[in-house]
Design a protein around this motif. Sequence first.
Motif, PDB file in Angstrom:
ATOM      1  N   ALA A  54     -73.064 -10.529  78.549  1.00 42.20           N
ATOM      2  CA  ALA A  54     -74.112 -10.031  78.826  1.00 42.20           C
ATOM      3  C   ALA A  54     -75.102 -11.236  78.888  1.00 42.20           C
ATOM      4  O   ALA A  54     -75.850 -11.320  79.777  1.00 42.20           O
ATOM      5  CB  ALA A  54     -74.728  -8.777  77.960  1.00 42.20           C
ATOM      6  N   THR A  57     -73.909 -13.554  82.305  1.00 41.37           N
ATOM      7  CA  THR A  57     -74.125 -12.622  83.659  1.00 41.37           C
ATOM      8  C   THR A  57     -75.789 -12.093  83.730  1.00 41.37           C
ATOM      9  O   THR A  57     -76.175 -11.760  84.822  1.00 41.37           O
ATOM     10  CB  THR A  57     -73.052 -11.671  83.836  1.00 41.37           C
ATOM     11  OG1 THR A  57     -73.363 -10.503  82.412  1.00 41.37           O
ATOM     12  CG2 THR A  57     -71.840 -12.160  83.675  1.00 41.37           C
ATOM     13  N   HIS A  58     -76.142 -11.806  82.653  1.00 41.82           N
ATOM     14  CA  HIS A  58     -77.657 -11.289  83.023  1.00 41.82           C
ATOM     15  C   HIS A  58     -78.978 -11.994  82.390  1.00 41.82           C
ATOM     16  O   HIS A  58     -79.568 -12.741  83.126  1.00 41.82           O
ATOM     17  CB  HIS A  58     -77.847  -9.892  82.019  1.00 41.82           C
ATOM     18  CG  HIS A  58     -77.015  -8.875  82.546  1.00 41.82           C
ATOM     19  ND1 HIS A  58     -76.995  -8.371  83.767  1.00 41.82           N
ATOM     20  CD2 HIS A  58     -75.529  -8.329  81.932  1.00 41.82           C
ATOM     21  CE1 HIS A  58     -75.992  -7.368  83.992  1.00 41.82           C
ATOM     22  NE2 HIS A  58     -75.302  -7.411  82.818  1.00 41.82           N
ATOM     23  N   ALA A  62     -81.285 -15.116  84.615  1.00 42.04           N
ATOM     24  CA  ALA A  62     -82.737 -14.786  85.148  1.00 42.04           C
ATOM     25  C   ALA A  62     -83.478 -16.353  84.898  1.00 42.04           C
ATOM     26  O   ALA A  62     -84.575 -16.443  85.045  1.00 42.04           O
ATOM     27  CB  ALA A  62     -83.437 -13.999  84.081  1.00 42.04           C
TER      28      ALA A  62
END
Length: 92
Positions: A54, A57-58, A62
């Motif tokens: 997480a 990838t997230h 950002a």
Amino acid sequence: MMTCIMLVNAERQQIASVAEQLAAMSHVSEVYSVSGQYDLVAVIQVSGPEALSALVTHALAAVNGIVRTETMLSLRTYRKQDLDTMFDIGTS
């Protein structure tokens, strides 16, 4: 707890910004600006592979300015204080 070392290449003008954004993340305990092939080294502590996935990838997606990362999983930790204790023969 899983400790990971992330090596980061960032756009030259955004190294400081990327470092600050990484340092502000909850699972990132330290960020170092380094010389050599990489621009930054981040020490990450997560609960397991799903949390690392997480984060990578997230959360990292950002962060503007990251060009490339390489993530290594820590298999064992050696600390000076632990080594000193292991080899202390009890001098009094």
